[in-house]
Design an enzyme around this catalytic site. Structure first.
Site, mmCIF file in Angstrom:
data_model
loop_
_atom_site.group_PDB
_atom_site.id
_atom_site.type_symbol
_atom_site.label_atom_id
_atom_site.label_comp_id
_atom_site.label_asym_id
_atom_site.label_seq_id
_atom_site.Cartn_x
_atom_site.Cartn_y
_atom_site.Cartn_z
ATOM 1 N N HIS A 218 0.840 -1.207 0.000
ATOM 2 C CA HIS A 218 0.000 0.000 0.000
ATOM 3 C C HIS A 218 0.877 1.260 0.000
ATOM 4 O O HIS A 218 0.679 2.172 -0.810
ATOM 5 C CB HIS A 218 -0.900 -0.029 1.237
ATOM 6 C CG HIS A 218 -1.742 1.185 1.443
ATOM 7 N ND1 HIS A 218 -3.089 1.216 1.183
ATOM 8 C CD2 HIS A 218 -1.433 2.426 1.912
ATOM 9 C CE1 HIS A 218 -3.573 2.410 1.469
ATOM 10 N NE2 HIS A 218 -2.582 3.165 1.925
ATOM 11 N N GLU A 219 1.850 1.285 0.904
ATOM 12 C CA GLU A 219 2.710 2.469 0.991
ATOM 13 C C GLU A 219 3.600 2.618 -0.243
ATOM 14 O O GLU A 219 3.869 3.735 -0.687
ATOM 15 C CB GLU A 219 3.551 2.412 2.265
ATOM 16 C CG GLU A 219 2.760 2.419 3.552
ATOM 17 C CD GLU A 219 1.778 3.568 3.687
ATOM 18 O OE1 GLU A 219 2.034 4.652 3.109
ATOM 19 O OE2 GLU A 219 0.742 3.394 4.345
ATOM 20 N N HIS A 222 1.749 4.501 -2.807
ATOM 21 C CA HIS A 222 1.872 5.949 -2.640
ATOM 22 C C HIS A 222 3.225 6.438 -3.156
ATOM 23 O O HIS A 222 3.317 7.482 -3.816
ATOM 24 C CB HIS A 222 1.743 6.326 -1.165
ATOM 25 C CG HIS A 222 0.365 6.226 -0.611
ATOM 26 N ND1 HIS A 222 -0.744 6.744 -1.233
ATOM 27 C CD2 HIS A 222 -0.088 5.675 0.556
ATOM 28 C CE1 HIS A 222 -1.820 6.527 -0.489
ATOM 29 N NE2 HIS A 222 -1.449 5.868 0.601
#
Length: 301
Positions: A218-219, A222
């Site tokens: 997920h990170e 980003h």
């Protein structure tokens, strides 16, 4: 070991001692990510979303950079997407007593999880982004402040490795599951570029419902330039990706059939950029893959 001393390990098993200045002490009662950062909740306060004005400015700047690179032959040809192998540097921020440590096997499994997720290996509907990851180095530090993510700007600037194409992962113990910087911020703040991840979220960790290694994916999303799927709420622009249906807010658990907006499509609860449980995640979309390619070309290639 004294706080501020780092044991440095290479992927090949070599070891060297590196002395780093000790940080100031103190344990902040709460943590607020720096301007422009994005976080995954789960253990505490939520993230800070970008405003519509900020989002539009970023999209305009990215389009301008891509146009200039295409004119110089520095961008993929029409219909082609960027692809690369990303070197990963893992920083294990232990306490002075050694709390917060993770095993080499957990780190290896985390790299494997990143590779599986970005290759579209968990669903027939998932996109293969074309990006792969390889462990470039593992570094272990004993420092109470750093372990709690205190003085994060200081410890990142003192420990970050590689260039703009290198993913640095700092494993800490804080109230978030993870926090990332965006690619367009690299030019102004290269020394803090990367992602911070709750160490218990690695594969085999103790973070209930969040211990399959999906927080790092997920990170990393980003870090490649993706927003949350619920960015902007029930709007047509939402996360700037056309094939992720709009959703009014983050999901929790794995709420099959959730439809929080009147716009077409069910909420993308299986998308790595929502807030679902790790077991619910299984895909990036083709649109997200295109955005990753564009952001990589603009800011990290």
């Amino acid at each position: 070991m004294l706080a501020g001393t780092a044991l440095v390990f290479s992927p090949l098993g070599g070891q060297a001692n590196a002395q780093l200045p000790a940080d100031q002490t103190g344990n902040p009662a709460c943590f607020t990510p720096e301007e422009g950062a994005a976080a995954r909740g789960g253990f505490g306060a939520d993230h800070r979303d970008l405003s519509v004005t900020e989002q539009k400015a970023i999209e305009a700047r990215t389009a301008q950079i891509l146009k200039a690179k295409q004119a110089r032959g520095l961008a993929p040809k029409a219909g082609k997407l960027a692809a690369a192998t990303v070197p990963v540097y893992v920083h294990v921020m232990r306490s002075a007593s050694g709390a917060g440590d993770v095993t080499a096997t957990q780190i290896s499994n985390q790299i494997a999880e990143l590779n599986q997720n970005f290759a579209g290996g968990e669903s027939s509907q998932a996109a293969n982004t074309g990006f792969t990851f390889t462990l470039a180095g593992t570094y272990r530090y004993n420092n109470d402040t750093w372990h709690r993510d205190g003085a994060s700007t200081t410890y990142r600037s003192q420990t970050r490795k590689g260039g703009k194409n290198a993913l640095n992962i700092w494993l800490v113990d804080f109230s978030y599951l993870g926090i990332a910087t965006f690619p367009w911020d690299y030019a102004n703040n290269p020394s803090i570029d990367g992602i911070r991840v709750q160490y218990t979220s690695l594969p085999g960790g103790s973070a209930t419902n969040y211990n399959l290694g999906k927080t790092a994916s997920h990170e990393a999303g980003h870090w490649f330039g993706l927003y949350h799927t619920f960015q902007g709420g029930c709007t047509s622009t939402n996360d700037s990706v056309a094939d992720t249906p709009a959703q009014s807010s983050a999901s929790s658990g794995c709420p099959t059939g959730r439809d929080s907006c009147s716009l077409p499509g069910l909420d993308p609860i299986h998308n790595y950029m929502d807030y679902s449980y790790d077991s619910c995640y299984n895909q990036f979309t083709p649109g997200q893959s295109t955005r990753i390619s564009n952001m990589w070309t603009a800011y990290r290639a």
